[in-house]
Design a protein around this motif. Structure first.
Motif, short mmCIF file in Angstrom:
data_model
loop_
_atom_site.label_atom_id
_atom_site.label_comp_id
_atom_site.label_asym_id
_atom_site.label_seq_id
_atom_site.Cartn_x
_atom_site.Cartn_y
_atom_site.Cartn_z
N ARG A 5 58.59 47.92 44.22
CA ARG A 5 57.70 47.10 43.41
C ARG A 5 56.28 47.09 43.96
N VAL A 6 55.33 46.97 43.03
CA VAL A 6 53.94 46.65 43.36
C VAL A 6 53.68 45.26 42.81
N GLU A 7 53.10 44.40 43.61
CA GLU A 7 52.89 43.01 43.19
C GLU A 7 51.47 42.56 43.51
N SER A 8 50.90 41.76 42.60
CA SER A 8 49.60 41.13 42.81
C SER A 8 48.52 42.15 43.16
N PHE A 9 48.62 43.35 42.59
CA PHE A 9 47.59 44.34 42.84
C PHE A 9 46.50 44.17 41.78
N THR A 10 45.28 43.92 42.21
CA THR A 10 44.21 43.55 41.29
C THR A 10 43.27 44.70 41.03
N LEU A 11 42.92 44.87 39.76
CA LEU A 11 41.94 45.87 39.33
C LEU A 11 40.72 45.17 38.75
N SER A 12 39.56 45.79 38.93
CA SER A 12 38.35 45.33 38.25
C SER A 12 38.40 45.76 36.79
N LEU A 13 37.49 45.23 35.99
CA LEU A 13 37.42 45.64 34.59
C LEU A 13 37.16 47.13 34.44
N ASP A 14 36.45 47.71 35.41
CA ASP A 14 36.19 49.15 35.33
C ASP A 14 37.22 49.96 36.11
N GLY A 15 38.35 49.35 36.43
CA GLY A 15 39.51 50.12 36.89
C GLY A 15 39.65 50.35 38.38
N PHE A 16 38.82 49.69 39.19
CA PHE A 16 38.87 49.94 40.62
C PHE A 16 39.80 48.95 41.32
N ILE A 172 50.15 44.08 37.75
CA ILE A 172 48.73 44.37 37.89
C ILE A 172 47.95 43.18 37.34
N ALA A 173 47.02 42.66 38.12
CA ALA A 173 46.12 41.60 37.66
C ALA A 173 44.75 42.22 37.41
N ILE A 174 44.22 42.02 36.21
CA ILE A 174 42.91 42.56 35.86
C ILE A 174 41.90 41.42 35.98
N SER A 175 40.98 41.58 36.90
CA SER A 175 40.00 40.54 37.20
C SER A 175 38.70 40.79 36.43
N PRO A 176 38.05 39.76 35.92
CA PRO A 176 36.83 39.94 35.13
C PRO A 176 35.59 40.17 36.00
N VAL A 177 35.66 41.19 36.84
CA VAL A 177 34.52 41.58 37.66
C VAL A 177 34.32 43.09 37.51
N LEU A 178 33.13 43.54 37.81
CA LEU A 178 32.79 44.96 37.79
C LEU A 178 32.40 45.40 39.19
N LEU A 179 33.01 46.48 39.67
CA LEU A 179 32.67 47.00 40.99
C LEU A 179 31.73 48.19 40.94
N GLY A 180 31.81 48.99 39.89
CA GLY A 180 30.89 50.12 39.75
C GLY A 180 31.33 51.38 40.47
N CYS A 210 49.55 41.80 33.94
CA CYS A 210 50.37 42.76 33.21
C CYS A 210 51.51 43.22 34.11
N VAL A 211 52.71 43.25 33.54
CA VAL A 211 53.87 43.79 34.23
C VAL A 211 54.22 45.12 33.58
N VAL A 212 54.21 46.17 34.38
CA VAL A 212 54.49 47.53 33.91
C VAL A 212 55.80 47.98 34.52
N SER A 213 56.68 48.48 33.70
CA SER A 213 58.01 48.86 34.17
C SER A 213 58.32 50.31 33.81
#
Length: 215
Positions: A5-16, A172-180, A210-213
């Motif tokens: 499992r992958v848990e609580s892995f956060t991505l920025s809005l631009d996918g980083f 996967i948690a998608i956070s409303p930030v941009l890293l660039g 989002c839970v992806v299986s």
């Protein structure tokens, strides 16, 4: 049956999933800490990371808490253990978390450079695996004794297991930030072709979960 499992892995809005230029002052890369604005206030993270009795409950906390349920071992990349590169100059670096890390189970660290096991307080022992991702998973499953194995990251470690269709489930948690810039988790990874689909999602003020299986 034991899951990977992958848990609580956060991505920025631009996918980083991490910012650039990780070092001792920027464990998640420059700007990477901003990804976790949803997680830090939760009761789970306050208890696990800071030993506090406080923290927020609700959907964010429910997703944070599930990441520690039925976990018998972890797998980490070298960068997740620390900022030291190349051969270990000594054994002075003992992780980001102090003498009592949050894991409390065996942790298998992928590295090209051998190092003796590191026994910490609270039941955490770091094992440094130089034989690759498959061997790390084999050892982690054995250590987990029927419980699940959690892949903590980083990005390239998760990608290795994804491309082999070995990960059973990801939160996967998608956070409303941009890293660039930084490391994109799904760069060159075709999730539908690998048999993955989103089976659950929920939004809060701080993140979309989002839970992806794997089908």
């Amino acid at each position: 049956m034991s899951k990977l499992r992958v848990e609580s892995f956060t991505l920025s809005l631009d996918g980083f999933g991490a910012g650039p230029d990780q070092d001792i002052n920027h464990p998640l890369g420059v700007g990477g800490t901003s990804l976790h604005g949803w997680a830090i206030p939760t009761r789970t993270f306050q208890q696990k990371l800071f030993g506090s009795d406080g923290g927020e409950t609700g959907i964010d906390d429910e997703f944070a808490a599930r990441g520690f349920q039925n976990i018998g071992a972890w797998i980490l990349g070298r960068n997740m253990f620390g900022p030291v590169r190349g051969p270990w100059p000594d054994e002075s670096w003992r992780g980001w978390w102090g003498e009592n890390p949050v894991y409390h189970v065996p942790v298998f660290v992928l590295t090209n450079h051998p190092r003796p096991p590191l026994v910490m307080d609270g039941g955490t022992t770091f094992y440094f695996v130089t034989e690759g991702a498959a061997v790390a998973l084999e050892r982690a499953r054995r250590a987990a004794a029927g419980k699940d194995v959690r892949v903590g990251g980083g990005v390239h470690v998760i990608q290795q297991y994804l491309r082999q269709r070995l990960i059973d489930e990801m939160h996967i948690a998608i956070s409303p930030v941009l890293l660039g810039s930084g490391e994109r988790l799904f760069e060159g990874v075709n999730l539908p072709a690998l048999g993955y689909a989103c089976i659950k999602h929920a939004a809060t003020a701080r993140a979309t979960h989002c839970v992806v299986s794997r089908r």
